[in-house]
Design a protein around this motif. Structure first.
Motif, PDB file in Angstrom:
ATOM      1  N   PRO A 151       0.831  -1.208   0.000  1.00 43.64           N
ATOM      2  CA  PRO A 151       0.000   0.000   0.000  1.00 43.64           C
ATOM      3  C   PRO A 151       0.863   1.255   0.000  1.00 43.64           C
ATOM      4  CG  PRO A 151      -0.841  -1.596   1.589  1.00 43.64           C
ATOM      5  CD  PRO A 151       0.491  -2.115   1.110  1.00 43.64           C
ATOM      6  N   PRO A 152       0.449   2.299  -0.717  1.00 47.23           N
ATOM      7  CA  PRO A 152       1.278   3.504  -0.833  1.00 47.23           C
ATOM      8  C   PRO A 152       1.287   4.379   0.406  1.00 47.23           C
ATOM      9  CG  PRO A 152      -0.774   3.766  -2.044  1.00 47.23           C
ATOM     10  CD  PRO A 152      -0.738   2.348  -1.590  1.00 47.23           C
ATOM     11  N   ALA A 153       0.418   4.114   1.383  1.00 46.76           N
ATOM     12  CA  ALA A 153       0.365   4.947   2.584  1.00 46.76           C
ATOM     13  C   ALA A 153       0.227   4.064   3.811  1.00 46.76           C
ATOM     14  CB  ALA A 153      -0.800   5.930   2.507  1.00 46.76           C
ATOM     15  N   GLY A 177       2.707  16.878  12.906  1.00 42.04           N
ATOM     16  CA  GLY A 177       1.647  17.175  13.857  1.00 42.04           C
ATOM     17  C   GLY A 177       0.584  18.132  13.361  1.00 42.04           C
ATOM     18  N   THR A 178       0.744  18.730  12.183  1.00 47.71           N
ATOM     19  CA  THR A 178      -0.292  19.613  11.641  1.00 47.71           C
ATOM     20  C   THR A 178      -1.424  18.782  11.049  1.00 47.71           C
ATOM     21  OG1 THR A 178       0.860  19.739   9.514  1.00 47.71           O
ATOM     22  CG2 THR A 178       1.350  21.446  11.149  1.00 47.71           C
ATOM     23  N   GLU A 179      -2.615  19.387  10.992  1.00 44.96           N
ATOM     24  CA  GLU A 179      -3.799  18.664  10.558  1.00 44.96           C
ATOM     25  C   GLU A 179      -3.935  18.654   9.033  1.00 44.96           C
ATOM     26  OE1 GLU A 179      -7.175  20.389  12.476  1.00 44.96           O
ATOM     27  OE2 GLU A 179      -6.984  19.101  14.243  1.00 44.96           O
ATOM     28  N   PHE A 180      -4.291  17.492   8.497  1.00 43.86           N
ATOM     29  CA  PHE A 180      -4.676  17.418   7.091  1.00 43.86           C
ATOM     30  C   PHE A 180      -6.052  18.038   6.890  1.00 43.86           C
ATOM     31  CE2 PHE A 180      -1.492  14.006   6.589  1.00 43.86           C
ATOM     32  CZ  PHE A 180      -0.980  14.322   5.345  1.00 43.86           C
ATOM     33  N   THR A 181      -6.985  17.693   7.769  1.00 43.63           N
ATOM     34  CA  THR A 181      -8.379  18.112   7.640  1.00 43.63           C
ATOM     35  C   THR A 181      -8.921  18.445   9.024  1.00 43.63           C
ATOM     36  OG1 THR A 181      -9.307  15.899   7.969  1.00 43.63           O
ATOM     37  CG2 THR A 181      -8.675  16.488   5.716  1.00 43.63           C
ATOM     38  N   ALA A 235     -11.682   6.205   7.558  1.00 41.79           N
ATOM     39  CA  ALA A 235     -10.953   5.406   6.567  1.00 41.79           C
ATOM     40  C   ALA A 235     -11.136   5.988   5.168  1.00 41.79           C
ATOM     41  CB  ALA A 235     -11.427   3.957   6.612  1.00 41.79           C
ATOM     42  N   ASP A 236     -12.345   6.462   4.858  1.00 42.44           N
ATOM     43  CA  ASP A 236     -12.580   7.109   3.564  1.00 42.44           C
ATOM     44  C   ASP A 236     -11.707   8.350   3.412  1.00 42.44           C
ATOM     45  OD1 ASP A 236     -14.432   5.237   2.808  1.00 42.44           O
ATOM     46  OD2 ASP A 236     -16.181   6.451   3.348  1.00 42.44           O
ATOM     47  N   CYS A 237     -11.555   9.102   4.504  1.00 41.49           N
ATOM     48  CA  CYS A 237     -10.706  10.296   4.464  1.00 41.49           C
ATOM     49  C   CYS A 237      -9.261   9.919   4.150  1.00 41.49           C
ATOM     50  CB  CYS A 237     -10.789  11.028   5.803  1.00 41.49           C
ATOM     51  SG  CYS A 237      -9.734  12.493   5.913  1.00 41.49           S
ATOM     52  N   LEU A 238      -8.744   8.884   4.806  1.00 35.37           N
ATOM     53  CA  LEU A 238      -7.369   8.446   4.555  1.00 35.37           C
ATOM     54  C   LEU A 238      -7.207   7.975   3.110  1.00 35.37           C
ATOM     55  CD1 LEU A 238      -6.691   6.458   7.857  1.00 35.37           C
ATOM     56  CD2 LEU A 238      -6.021   8.809   7.313  1.00 35.37           C
ATOM     57  N   ASP A 239      -8.200   7.255   2.607  1.00 34.61           N
ATOM     58  CA  ASP A 239      -8.148   6.780   1.224  1.00 34.61           C
ATOM     59  C   ASP A 239      -8.161   7.960   0.255  1.00 34.61           C
ATOM     60  OD1 ASP A 239      -8.509   4.282  -0.607  1.00 34.61           O
ATOM     61  OD2 ASP A 239     -10.020   5.702  -1.307  1.00 34.61           O
ATOM     62  N   HIS A 240      -9.019   8.953   0.528  1.00 30.96           N
ATOM     63  CA  HIS A 240      -9.113  10.140  -0.331  1.00 30.96           C
ATOM     64  C   HIS A 240      -7.787  10.898  -0.354  1.00 30.96           C
ATOM     65  CE1 HIS A 240     -11.638  13.437  -2.143  1.00 30.96           C
ATOM     66  NE2 HIS A 240     -10.575  14.130  -1.777  1.00 30.96           N
ATOM     67  N   LEU A 241      -7.206  11.122   0.821  1.00 35.26           N
ATOM     68  CA  LEU A 241      -5.935  11.842   0.892  1.00 35.26           C
ATOM     69  C   LEU A 241      -4.823  11.075   0.175  1.00 35.26           C
ATOM     70  CD1 LEU A 241      -6.084  13.022   4.616  1.00 35.26           C
ATOM     71  CD2 LEU A 241      -6.421  14.435   2.575  1.00 35.26           C
ATOM     72  N   THR A 258      -6.174  20.816  -6.063  1.00 40.17           N
ATOM     73  CA  THR A 258      -6.306  21.972  -5.192  1.00 40.17           C
ATOM     74  C   THR A 258      -5.866  21.639  -3.773  1.00 40.17           C
ATOM     75  OG1 THR A 258      -8.537  21.560  -4.336  1.00 40.17           O
ATOM     76  CG2 THR A 258      -8.360  22.515  -6.548  1.00 40.17           C
ATOM     77  N   ASP A 259      -5.674  22.692  -2.973  1.00 39.03           N
ATOM     78  CA  ASP A 259      -5.294  22.465  -1.582  1.00 39.03           C
ATOM     79  C   ASP A 259      -6.484  22.036  -0.725  1.00 39.03           C
ATOM     80  OD1 ASP A 259      -6.649  24.854  -1.431  1.00 39.03           O
ATOM     81  OD2 ASP A 259      -4.928  26.050  -0.806  1.00 39.03           O
ATOM     82  N   GLY A 260      -7.665  21.901  -1.327  1.00 43.80           N
ATOM     83  CA  GLY A 260      -8.809  21.294  -0.660  1.00 43.80           C
ATOM     84  C   GLY A 260      -8.918  19.812  -0.964  1.00 43.80           C
ATOM     85  N   TYR A 261      -7.844  19.236  -1.536  1.00 42.41           N
ATOM     86  CA  TYR A 261      -7.749  17.809  -1.871  1.00 42.41           C
ATOM     87  C   TYR A 261      -8.789  17.398  -2.909  1.00 42.41           C
ATOM     88  CZ  TYR A 261      -4.812  18.039   2.225  1.00 42.41           C
ATOM     89  OH  TYR A 261      -3.841  18.405   3.116  1.00 42.41           O
ATOM     90  N   ALA A 262      -8.969  18.276  -3.891  1.00 41.27           N
ATOM     91  CA  ALA A 262      -9.793  17.963  -5.057  1.00 41.27           C
ATOM     92  C   ALA A 262      -8.884  17.816  -6.268  1.00 41.27           C
ATOM     93  CB  ALA A 262     -10.823  19.063  -5.303  1.00 41.27           C
TER      94      ALA A 262
END
Length: 596
Positions: free
Chosen positions: A343-345, A397-401, A416-422, A497-501
């Protein structure tokens, strides 16, 4: 129940002053008519134009008045079998014809430019109908390459004007199923004892095998596989292939609706065996070694459906073998990635044993749970759970979301969906192939709209685009220059984008001819602005990564599309000011939009 307004056009008997005669177009129309009768019955209102009847004026009139009678929820279907042609594009046409060529259908008395036809079909779609065009003709090409097959191509005659009228801004409202790429002939030959277009014969077979619920996307994939297995060198095309649009509706309607989310990959039986339209350009490891441990699961419900295991990963596809089941060679199956060897992450979870167990059970194939950062490779997440809230953190330690609730099993699936999306977003941004012969052949250039001055990266490697003194967002022109002297290359430009789109709205996927230029948004200005959730105050900024993917064939672009992770961040895809492979390579340009 929805009506079907169908216009079937077939021309074999061309005058010598227009084109060489063909032999399978009337047969194509007869088989298409029979298909409509069998599947739609009395719902189908069919008009047929054959040979001398199929003039430019008659086809135009039938599109506007017969297909134009289709109303809200109805289906309007144009099926054309005959010659196609092309000529060198000039002037303003070069903004939208990146191949450097204009194309046209050849009616019995001359050309009907594709841009004019597209505008006519969009007028029909404006009335609310689902509009689809099936074109079994050459969009470009030359002499026949195979003795048994005849190319449906007519050289342009003196006096023909293929430029047409440029359509109004915005995406096309109709769907096109074309027999071949813009740089290829399409062929007709003998099939089951009769002459037919290779594409028509394959598409009708795919429709009959798949049934009425199959979407245009699935039917095109099935037809393309049949064309390959029949030995033809043409590559059928679906356009536009935007997920959730007309490409994801059943060809003949019949109560089908647009699928909420287009399935990312399709399994089909091609010339080399079973294959999935997912490859190294979508993030898989290339080669036979990279395929080890990779698998896809069939998503359709049904007896005997299962898993396919990867054998070899190439740029745009993965050869696979079914595991303990036998798929039907005539069918196309939607699939999703179900396993990868590495897995890549990775993720560590700082929380209770129950929190760790819940997240471990919910993780997908792209993210693996590790006990500590020392086991991490590449992209790594830290999930800290406190008081029923999960914070997804970077290594520093900074937040992704923003924090996500974690109080129930459904919450674990959301995390888990958030981790997959990122992970998917970072895979797209960091996508880098092995050294390729295509490296450096296409240049991505950003120019100021007002002065035409090229923008250069700053010391940090970013192109900085400031708001104007009057508070207006910057406008730019984005151009893709094919520097190759002899290669026609397929390009797609992603805006991450920096909104992870991620979205290929700027240049959704098109061939660019050697020495020619493709223009984002067909040459209209691109507006760089902050999302609505960020006030344009001094110091405010937004970041984009423009990712250019270059290949020698079309790619499946559905995995390149991601919505913003949090709707609250505001959807921000660089947009218009007006209106709406065997080898591959990439170019990434960071862009920062800044309010001084």
């Amino acid at each position: 129940m929805a009506r079907i307004k169908a216009l079937l056009v077939g021309i074999d008997d061309y005058p010598a002053s227009v084109a060489q005669p063909l032999g399978g177009c009337r047969n194509d129309v007869a088989e298409a008519h029979r298909l409509l009768t069998d599947l739609a019955g009395e719902r189908a209102d069919v008009r047929v134009l054959l040979d001398a009847e199929a003039t430019v004026g008659a086809v135009t009139d039938a599109v506007l008045n017969h297909l134009g009678a289709a109303g809200e929820g109805d289906v309007a279907l144009l099926w054309f079998s005959g010659h196609g042609t092309q000529e060198v594009a000039t002037g303003g046409d070069l903004l939208i014809e990146a191949t450097g060529l204009n194309q046209a259908l050849v009616c019995v008395d001359g050309p009907l430019p594709d841009k004019r036809l597209g505008a006519l079909l969009d007028r029909v779609a404006a009335g609310g109908a689902q509009v689809t065009a099936v074109l079994d003709c050459c969009h470009s090409g030359g002499a026949t390459r195979e003795a048994e097959l005849t190319a449906r191509y007519a050289p342009p005659r003196p006096g023909w004007d293929l430029s047409g009228a440029r359509a109004a801004g915005g995406p096309a409202r109709h769907v096109l199923l074309a027999a071949s790429r813009l740089d290829e002939p399409s062929y007709e030959g003998w099939f089951d004892g009769r002459r037919h277009g290779a594409f028509t014969h394959a598409l009708i077979g795919a429709v009959r095998a798949a049934g009425p619920a199959a979407t245009c996307r699935e039917l095109l994939a099935g037809a393309a596989a049949r064309v390959q297995r029949a030995g033809s060198t043409q590559h059928p095309v679906l356009w536009p292939d935007l997920p959730g649009g007309g490409a994801d509706r059943p060809l003949l309607g019949g109560g089908g609706t647009v699928r909420e989310a287009a399935l990312p990959h399709l399994l089909r039986c091609g010339a080399d065996g079973w294959e999935v339209d997912c490859g190294a350009v979508h993030g898989l490891r290339e080669g036979a070694a990279g395929a080890e441990g990779t698998a896809f699961a069939v998503l359709d419900e049904g007896p005997g459906r299962g898993v396919v295991r990867a054998l070899e990963v190439s740029a745009a596809r993965t050869l696979v073998v079914p595991v303990d089941w036998e798929p039907e060679p005539e069918r196309v199956y939607p699939v999703a990635l179900s396993a990868v060897a590495l897995p890549p992450a990775s993720v560590t979870v700082d929380g209770s044993p129950q929190d760790v167990a819940a997240l471990a059970a919910a993780l997908g194939p792209l993210v693996r749970l590790v006990e500590g950062p020392q086991e991490a490779r590449g992209l790594h997440f830290r999930v800290r759970v406190r008081d029923g809230w999960a914070r997804v953190l970077r290594r520093d330690g900074t937040e992704f979301t923003p924090a996500l609730p974690l109080r129930a099993p459904v919450d674990a699936e959301r995390v888990a969906d958030c981790l997959d999306h990122l992970t998917h977003w970072h895979q797209l941004r960091d996508l880098t192939p092995r050294p390729s012969l295509l490296d450096g052949l296409v240049e991505l250039e950003i120019r100021r709209w007002d002065s035409g001055e090229p923008l250069r990266p700053d010391a940090a490697g970013e192109i900085v685009c400031p708001y104007g003194a009057d508070g207006r967002p910057p406008w730019v022109s984005i151009r893709l220059h094919n520097r190759s002297p002899d290669r026609t290359l397929w390009c797609v430009l992603l805006d991450l984008t920096d909104g992870y789109a991620a979205d290929p709205v700027l240049f959704p996927g098109h061939f660019i001819g050697p020495g020619h230029t493709g223009y984002a948004l067909d040459g209209d200005p691109v507006r760089l602005s902050l999302p609505a959730s960020r006030p344009a105050v001094p110091g405010a900024e937004a970041r984009d990564w423009l990712k250019l993917v270059v290949a020698d064939r079309e790619l499946n672009t559905r995995p390149f599309r991601l919505p913003p992770w949090q709707a609250a961040t505001g959807r921000r895809i660089l947009g218009p000011v007006l209106g709406a492979a065997g080898r591959w390579t990439t170019v990434t340009v960071p862009v920062r939009t800044l309010v001084p």
